[in-house]
Scaffold this motif. Sequence first.
Motif, PDB file in Angstrom:
ATOM      1  N   ALA A 281       0.835  -1.198   0.000  1.00 54.79           N
ATOM      2  CA  ALA A 281       0.000   0.000   0.000  1.00 54.79           C
ATOM      3  C   ALA A 281       0.870   1.248   0.000  1.00 54.79           C
ATOM      4  CB  ALA A 281      -0.894   0.011   1.232  1.00 54.79           C
ATOM      5  N   VAL A 282       0.516   2.201  -0.860  1.00 50.68           N
ATOM      6  CA  VAL A 282       1.144   3.516  -0.870  1.00 50.68           C
ATOM      7  C   VAL A 282       0.025   4.513  -0.634  1.00 50.68           C
ATOM      8  CG1 VAL A 282       2.516   5.186  -2.164  1.00 50.68           C
ATOM      9  CG2 VAL A 282       2.824   2.743  -2.589  1.00 50.68           C
ATOM     10  N   MET A 283       0.232   5.430   0.306  1.00 49.50           N
ATOM     11  CA  MET A 283      -0.800   6.417   0.629  1.00 49.50           C
ATOM     12  C   MET A 283      -0.201   7.814   0.592  1.00 49.50           C
ATOM     13  SD  MET A 283      -3.058   4.319   3.359  1.00 49.50           S
ATOM     14  CE  MET A 283      -4.584   5.015   2.788  1.00 49.50           C
ATOM     15  N   LEU A 284      -1.028   8.753   0.123  1.00 48.30           N
ATOM     16  CA  LEU A 284      -0.598  10.125  -0.103  1.00 48.30           C
ATOM     17  C   LEU A 284      -1.664  11.067   0.433  1.00 48.30           C
ATOM     18  CD1 LEU A 284       1.247  12.206  -1.736  1.00 48.30           C
ATOM     19  CD2 LEU A 284      -0.270  11.741  -3.665  1.00 48.30           C
ATOM     20  N   ILE A 285      -1.238  12.096   1.142  1.00 44.52           N
ATOM     21  CA  ILE A 285      -2.162  13.142   1.596  1.00 44.52           C
ATOM     22  C   ILE A 285      -1.812  14.415   0.839  1.00 44.52           C
ATOM     23  CG2 ILE A 285      -2.852  14.626   3.520  1.00 44.52           C
ATOM     24  CD1 ILE A 285      -2.715  12.214   5.322  1.00 44.52           C
ATOM     25  N   CYS A 286      -2.868  15.064   0.321  1.00 50.15           N
ATOM     26  CA  CYS A 286      -2.699  16.278  -0.475  1.00 50.15           C
ATOM     27  C   CYS A 286      -3.587  17.393   0.046  1.00 50.15           C
ATOM     28  CB  CYS A 286      -3.081  16.011  -1.932  1.00 50.15           C
ATOM     29  SG  CYS A 286      -2.041  14.782  -2.729  1.00 50.15           S
ATOM     30  N   ASP A 287      -3.207  18.596  -0.325  1.00 48.93           N
ATOM     31  CA  ASP A 287      -4.029  19.783  -0.142  1.00 48.93           C
ATOM     32  C   ASP A 287      -4.406  20.210  -1.558  1.00 48.93           C
ATOM     33  OD1 ASP A 287      -5.259  22.143   0.526  1.00 48.93           O
ATOM     34  OD2 ASP A 287      -3.548  23.013   1.565  1.00 48.93           O
ATOM     35  N   GLY A 288      -5.546  19.745  -2.027  1.00 49.56           N
ATOM     36  CA  GLY A 288      -5.931  19.970  -3.421  1.00 49.56           C
ATOM     37  C   GLY A 288      -4.975  19.235  -4.326  1.00 49.56           C
ATOM     38  N   ASP A 289      -4.227  19.966  -5.153  1.00 52.04           N
ATOM     39  CA  ASP A 289      -3.273  19.339  -6.072  1.00 52.04           C
ATOM     40  C   ASP A 289      -1.840  19.383  -5.540  1.00 52.04           C
ATOM     41  OD1 ASP A 289      -2.640  22.011  -6.384  1.00 52.04           O
ATOM     42  OD2 ASP A 289      -2.636  21.959  -8.569  1.00 52.04           O
ATOM     43  N   ILE A 290      -1.677  19.717  -4.253  1.00 51.91           N
ATOM     44  CA  ILE A 290      -0.356  19.833  -3.638  1.00 51.91           C
ATOM     45  C   ILE A 290      -0.099  18.623  -2.737  1.00 51.91           C
ATOM     46  CG2 ILE A 290       1.082  21.188  -2.072  1.00 51.91           C
ATOM     47  CD1 ILE A 290      -0.617  23.637  -2.933  1.00 51.91           C
ATOM     48  N   ALA A 291       0.926  17.839  -3.067  1.00 51.18           N
ATOM     49  CA  ALA A 291       1.313  16.702  -2.244  1.00 51.18           C
ATOM     50  C   ALA A 291       1.914  17.205  -0.937  1.00 51.18           C
ATOM     51  CB  ALA A 291       2.320  15.831  -2.977  1.00 51.18           C
ATOM     52  N   LEU A 292       1.475  16.612   0.188  1.00 54.71           N
ATOM     53  CA  LEU A 292       1.999  17.003   1.499  1.00 54.71           C
ATOM     54  C   LEU A 292       2.874  15.917   2.118  1.00 54.71           C
ATOM     55  CD1 LEU A 292      -1.171  18.670   3.036  1.00 54.71           C
ATOM     56  CD2 LEU A 292       0.773  19.776   1.906  1.00 54.71           C
ATOM     57  N   MET A 293       2.469  14.655   1.953  1.00 51.52           N
ATOM     58  CA  MET A 293       3.229  13.545   2.520  1.00 51.52           C
ATOM     59  C   MET A 293       2.817  12.248   1.855  1.00 51.52           C
ATOM     60  SD  MET A 293       1.330  13.443   6.241  1.00 51.52           S
ATOM     61  CE  MET A 293       1.374  15.214   6.435  1.00 51.52           C
ATOM     62  N   GLU A 294       3.751  11.306   1.790  1.00 52.63           N
ATOM     63  CA  GLU A 294       3.500  10.031   1.117  1.00 52.63           C
ATOM     64  C   GLU A 294       4.209   8.923   1.889  1.00 52.63           C
ATOM     65  OE1 GLU A 294       3.834   8.463  -3.480  1.00 52.63           O
ATOM     66  OE2 GLU A 294       5.188  10.053  -2.809  1.00 52.63           O
ATOM     67  N   ASP A 295       3.558   7.774   1.975  1.00 54.62           N
ATOM     68  CA  ASP A 295       4.126   6.682   2.752  1.00 54.62           C
ATOM     69  C   ASP A 295       3.808   5.329   2.141  1.00 54.62           C
ATOM     70  OD1 ASP A 295       5.542   5.885   5.249  1.00 54.62           O
ATOM     71  OD2 ASP A 295       3.669   4.812   5.583  1.00 54.62           O
ATOM     72  N   VAL A 296       4.776   4.434   2.193  1.00 61.14           N
ATOM     73  CA  VAL A 296       4.599   3.027   1.838  1.00 61.14           C
ATOM     74  C   VAL A 296       4.475   2.274   3.155  1.00 61.14           C
ATOM     75  CG1 VAL A 296       5.681   1.007   0.787  1.00 61.14           C
ATOM     76  CG2 VAL A 296       5.930   3.229  -0.277  1.00 61.14           C
ATOM     77  N   GLY A 297       3.500   1.394   3.258  1.00 55.52           N
ATOM     78  CA  GLY A 297       3.225   0.721   4.522  1.00 55.52           C
ATOM     79  C   GLY A 297       4.152  -0.405   4.907  1.00 55.52           C
ATOM     80  N   CYS A 298       5.048  -0.823   4.023  1.00 57.60           N
ATOM     81  CA  CYS A 298       5.864  -2.006   4.289  1.00 57.60           C
ATOM     82  C   CYS A 298       7.042  -1.761   5.223  1.00 57.60           C
ATOM     83  CB  CYS A 298       6.381  -2.589   2.980  1.00 57.60           C
ATOM     84  SG  CYS A 298       7.552  -1.505   2.133  1.00 57.60           S
TER      85      CYS A 298
END
Length: 142
Positions: free
Chosen positions: A96-113
């Motif tokens: 799993a890869v998860m990403l949090i954004c503010d509209g079209d701006i990436a704020l943080m991204e993480d791989v769960g492994c």
Amino acid sequence: MRLFTTVALFLTVTSCTTQAEYPEEVMYDIASILKDISQAVDGELKYEDTTGLTSEEVIKNATASIPDQLAKLPKLAVEGNVSRYRIISEFQGNNAVMLICDGDIALMEDVGCNTEFDNIYWHSPQPNTCTIKLDAAAICGN
């Protein structure tokens, strides 16, 4: 008088440039929750039967033991000046890869492994960056 004006101008400029758009403490709280969720989803993909389930169903099943975590994210987003909060997930094989954004701006991204948090983007937010960039196979070694 000239020295006073110069010092005042310097203080004004530096206070504007050092003030973060996104408050660090809140963003680290969001990152911590994202890490928990991405690890839970990653475990769900690896160890549970997810055949025929939608992404939303996989995430719901994975977070059943931590139901408050997902609910906290939108509230923290408001606190962190994230006006157009959204969370994106991508399943790359059984990772799993998860990403949090503010509209079209990436704020943080993480791989769960893994146990480390993978990418923090909020320090230098850029428009049109809200896309998954991480390659889980390269990070997770599968």
